[in-house]
Motif scaffolding. Structure first.
Motif, PDB file in Angstrom:
ATOM      1  N   GLY A 258       0.799  -1.217   0.000  1.00  0.00           N
ATOM      2  CA  GLY A 258       0.000   0.000   0.000  1.00  0.00           C
ATOM      3  C   GLY A 258       0.826   1.259   0.000  1.00  0.00           C
ATOM      4  O   GLY A 258       0.718   2.103  -0.895  1.00  0.00           O
ATOM      5  N   ARG A 259       1.708   1.382   0.961  1.00  0.00           N
ATOM      6  CA  ARG A 259       2.454   2.622   1.132  1.00  0.00           C
ATOM      7  C   ARG A 259       3.260   2.971  -0.119  1.00  0.00           C
ATOM      8  O   ARG A 259       3.332   4.134  -0.507  1.00  0.00           O
ATOM      9  CB  ARG A 259       3.367   2.509   2.343  1.00  0.00           C
ATOM     10  CG  ARG A 259       4.124   3.797   2.625  1.00  0.00           C
ATOM     11  CD  ARG A 259       4.997   3.677   3.846  1.00  0.00           C
ATOM     12  NE  ARG A 259       5.720   4.930   4.087  1.00  0.00           N
ATOM     13  CZ  ARG A 259       6.676   5.068   4.996  1.00  0.00           C
ATOM     14  NH1 ARG A 259       7.007   4.052   5.778  1.00  0.00           N
ATOM     15  NH2 ARG A 259       7.295   6.228   5.160  1.00  0.00           N
ATOM     16  N   TRP A 260       3.860   1.965  -0.738  1.00  0.00           N
ATOM     17  CA  TRP A 260       4.757   2.226  -1.858  1.00  0.00           C
ATOM     18  C   TRP A 260       4.181   1.786  -3.202  1.00  0.00           C
ATOM     19  O   TRP A 260       4.914   1.580  -4.149  1.00  0.00           O
ATOM     20  CB  TRP A 260       6.103   1.551  -1.622  1.00  0.00           C
ATOM     21  CG  TRP A 260       6.903   2.240  -0.558  1.00  0.00           C
ATOM     22  CD1 TRP A 260       7.487   3.469  -0.627  1.00  0.00           C
ATOM     23  CD2 TRP A 260       7.198   1.744   0.748  1.00  0.00           C
ATOM     24  NE1 TRP A 260       8.127   3.782   0.540  1.00  0.00           N
ATOM     25  CE2 TRP A 260       7.967   2.734   1.415  1.00  0.00           C
ATOM     26  CE3 TRP A 260       6.890   0.566   1.431  1.00  0.00           C
ATOM     27  CZ2 TRP A 260       8.428   2.577   2.717  1.00  0.00           C
ATOM     28  CZ3 TRP A 260       7.355   0.414   2.725  1.00  0.00           C
ATOM     29  CH2 TRP A 260       8.109   1.410   3.360  1.00  0.00           C
ATOM     30  N   GLN A 261       2.858   1.677  -3.290  1.00  0.00           N
ATOM     31  CA  GLN A 261       2.292   1.177  -4.535  1.00  0.00           C
ATOM     32  C   GLN A 261       2.482   2.145  -5.699  1.00  0.00           C
ATOM     33  O   GLN A 261       2.433   1.744  -6.865  1.00  0.00           O
ATOM     34  CB  GLN A 261       0.817   0.834  -4.360  1.00  0.00           C
ATOM     35  CG  GLN A 261      -0.108   2.004  -4.174  1.00  0.00           C
ATOM     36  CD  GLN A 261      -1.579   1.571  -4.107  1.00  0.00           C
ATOM     37  OE1 GLN A 261      -1.913   0.414  -4.318  1.00  0.00           O
ATOM     38  NE2 GLN A 261      -2.451   2.504  -3.808  1.00  0.00           N
ATOM     39  N   ASP A 262       2.713   3.423  -5.430  1.00  0.00           N
ATOM     40  CA  ASP A 262       2.896   4.405  -6.493  1.00  0.00           C
ATOM     41  C   ASP A 262       4.368   4.753  -6.724  1.00  0.00           C
ATOM     42  O   ASP A 262       4.677   5.549  -7.614  1.00  0.00           O
ATOM     43  CB  ASP A 262       2.137   5.694  -6.174  1.00  0.00           C
ATOM     44  CG  ASP A 262       0.625   5.518  -6.261  1.00  0.00           C
ATOM     45  OD1 ASP A 262       0.179   4.423  -6.638  1.00  0.00           O
ATOM     46  OD2 ASP A 262      -0.097   6.487  -5.960  1.00  0.00           O
TER      47      ASP A 262
END
Length: 524
Positions: A258-262
């Motif tokens: 989640g935190r680094w999905q982008d």
């Protein structure tokens, strides 16, 4: 054609290359004693666009493995290989040949995922000498009639509201009629950029077996001129390997997804992404079962809510939504061009030979893996195509050509609607346009790029900076009334004439350097 039901032969069940599910609806009411399963590799399906070599190898190897799985379960499988003598080259031809070969009394198939195949099948109703049944694809959470009912009478067809209905329908991350955690969407927690020194788990390796090695050799020989390489081929081609990839994601990647999905990191092609979309779209994994497995990780305390909610939203929200929008708006979606974009696809989208580090990285991972994650696709490749005014049909053909998970039903809405705003905002409430600052915030590309992201105009400036304002200026008559673009247009109008001129001239000087791709690159 008027058909006769006097024949006593078996029913022919056609299984398409993206229907590799034992519970597929075309088999659900059949028994092995009076059924022949037809699976056919045909030239039309491998070349209607010049698919990435890895996409062809993935689909054909998965098909051959699934045929073995069906035979072991007791089904009679008539499997036509691409190189078999007499192969007609088309699904239409192979269905006709199989009817004659088995004296079949009828044909049964699950509805295809692509409009062009559905049109072909409707013609089969007239042309085949036996009855044709086309059944709904029950592998999706939202049947198409339900989506049409949801869409009817709505002024705006926004995914967020559809997604909430899918949460209620499935019960995923729900406490009664309320969302777990008190919110439907945890996107605000899922926008971290890359961190220096971060490490990422390597995906599991799937060593090619004899079947896959045979397919790879055939693809290298027969499709030598197609885009991409097979040197790093590492996609699961069996249900067991797909389950292993899912288990790896749940344990090693989901907690940080989640935190680094982008985030985008040079040389790290997969970061914490699941890599499950090719297996799901082929039918090797059930999407709802995948979501329930991710939900269990949250309930067992092994993954945070923002990671699990973000992942589930991509499947029961976005994936289901774009499928519904595709069938709702076809065939018009394929020709949509609201912004009148006409620039041809640049050659560097194939070669990767550009000084823009973000774009060269996106093309490199695409070439090597038939994969790039969603932010590379949307906010690097798609953003550039939007700002540069690339023709939507050429961009859509490229995306359909190069990715292992690309089928028109999922690719076209993402390109025409989400990335290029070619549908005029029917799918997305605003164009996803961004300058170089966004790419700098979400990646480590800009620090080693030949262009300077903080320079706004001139030959050394990041091209995204001037292209952003050029895009807004040339489309002002169509976009200025969009409430989500009020602030950018207000900023543009406050600029001095000289500053606006610098942006326009810088953008046009850069656009003049683009070399178009050779004719026939996608459908030649």
């Amino acid at each position: 054609m008027t058909t006769s039901n006097d024949k006593q032969g078996p029913v022919l069940v056609l299984i398409l290359g993206d229907q590799l599910s034992p519970a597929i609806s075309s088999l659900a009411d059949r028994t092995p004693d009076d059924t022949v399963v037809l699976m056919a590799e045909v030239a039309d399906e491998t070349t209607y666009v010049r698919h990435h070599k890895a996409k062809i190898a993935l689909v054909l190897s998965a098909m051959r493995h699934f045929a073995t799985e069906l035979r072991q379960a007791g089904w009679t499988v008539d499997y036509v290989r691409l190189e078999d003598e007499g192969n007609s080259g088309s699904l239409t031809g192979e269905v006709a040949r199989a009817i004659a070969r088995h004296d079949a009394r009828g044909v049964q198939v699950t509805e295809p995922g692509e409009y062009r195949l559905r049109q072909a099948m409707e013609q089969w109703r007239e042309d085949l000498p036996v009855r044709l049944r086309i059944l709904a694809d029950t592998r999706f959470v939202c049947p198409l009639p339900d989506f049409y009912e949801w869409a009817a009478g709505r002024r705006e067809l926004r995914m967020e509201y559809f997604y909430r209905d899918m949460r209620r329908k499935t019960g995923l991350l729900m406490e009664g009629d309320k969302p777990v955690g008190g919110r439907w969407n945890f996107d605000a927690e899922n926008r971290a950029g890359p961190e220096r020194g971060a490490s990422f788990p390597a995906p599991p390796r799937f060593a090619p077996d004899a079947t896959t090695r045979d397919v790879i050799a055939m693809v290298e020989s027969r499709f030598a001129r197609h885009f991409g390489t097979l040197d790093e081929f590492n996609w699961p081609v069996t249900r067991a390997d797909a389950e292993r990839l899912l288990a790896h994601f749940l344990k090693r990647r989901l907690p940080h997804f989640g935190r680094w999905q982008d985030a985008m990191v040079a040389g790290q092609d997969f970061v914490f992404h699941a890599l499950l979309s090719p297996a799901i779209n082929l039918g090797l994994l059930d999407p709802l079962a995948v979501c329930r497995a991710a939900e269990a990780e949250y309930h067992e305390g092994r993954a945070p809510i923002e990671a699990v909610e973000g992942f589930i939203r991509q499947i029961i929200g976005w994936r289901e939504y774009v499928r519904g929008m595709y069938w709702l708006d076809m065939p018009g979606m394929a020709e949509a061009n609201f912004l009148d974009a006409t620039r041809p696809l640049p050659d560097f989208w194939w070669t990767g030979e550009t000084k823009m580090r973000c774009l060269s990285e996106a093309v490199r991972t695409t070439r090597d893996n038939a994969y790039a994650h969603h932010i590379q696709r949307l906010m690097v490749l798609g953003n550039f195509a939007l700002l540069a005014g690339l023709k939507p049909q050429e961009v859509a053909d490229w995306f359909l050509t190069v990715y292992a998970d690309a089928y028109e039903w999922v690719e076209l809405p993402n390109v025409a609607g989400m990335a290029l705003h070619a549908d005029g905002g029917r799918l997305a409430s605003k164009p996803y346009a961004a300058s170089g600052a966004y790419i700098d915030r979400m990646s480590d590309y800009c620090g080693t790029c030949a262009y300077k992201v903080k320079v706004k105009t001139g030959p050394d400036a990041c091209p995204f900076n001037a292209l952003y304002w050029h895009f807004l200026a040339r489309n002002e008559s169509k976009l200025a009334r969009n409430p989500r673009l009020f602030q950018p247009y207000a900023t543009w109008r406050r600029m001095t004439d000289d500053k606006r001129r610098d942006y326009i001239e810088s953008a046009e000087a850069f656009l003049a350097t683009l070399e178009p791709a050779e004719p026939g690159w996608a459908r030649g």
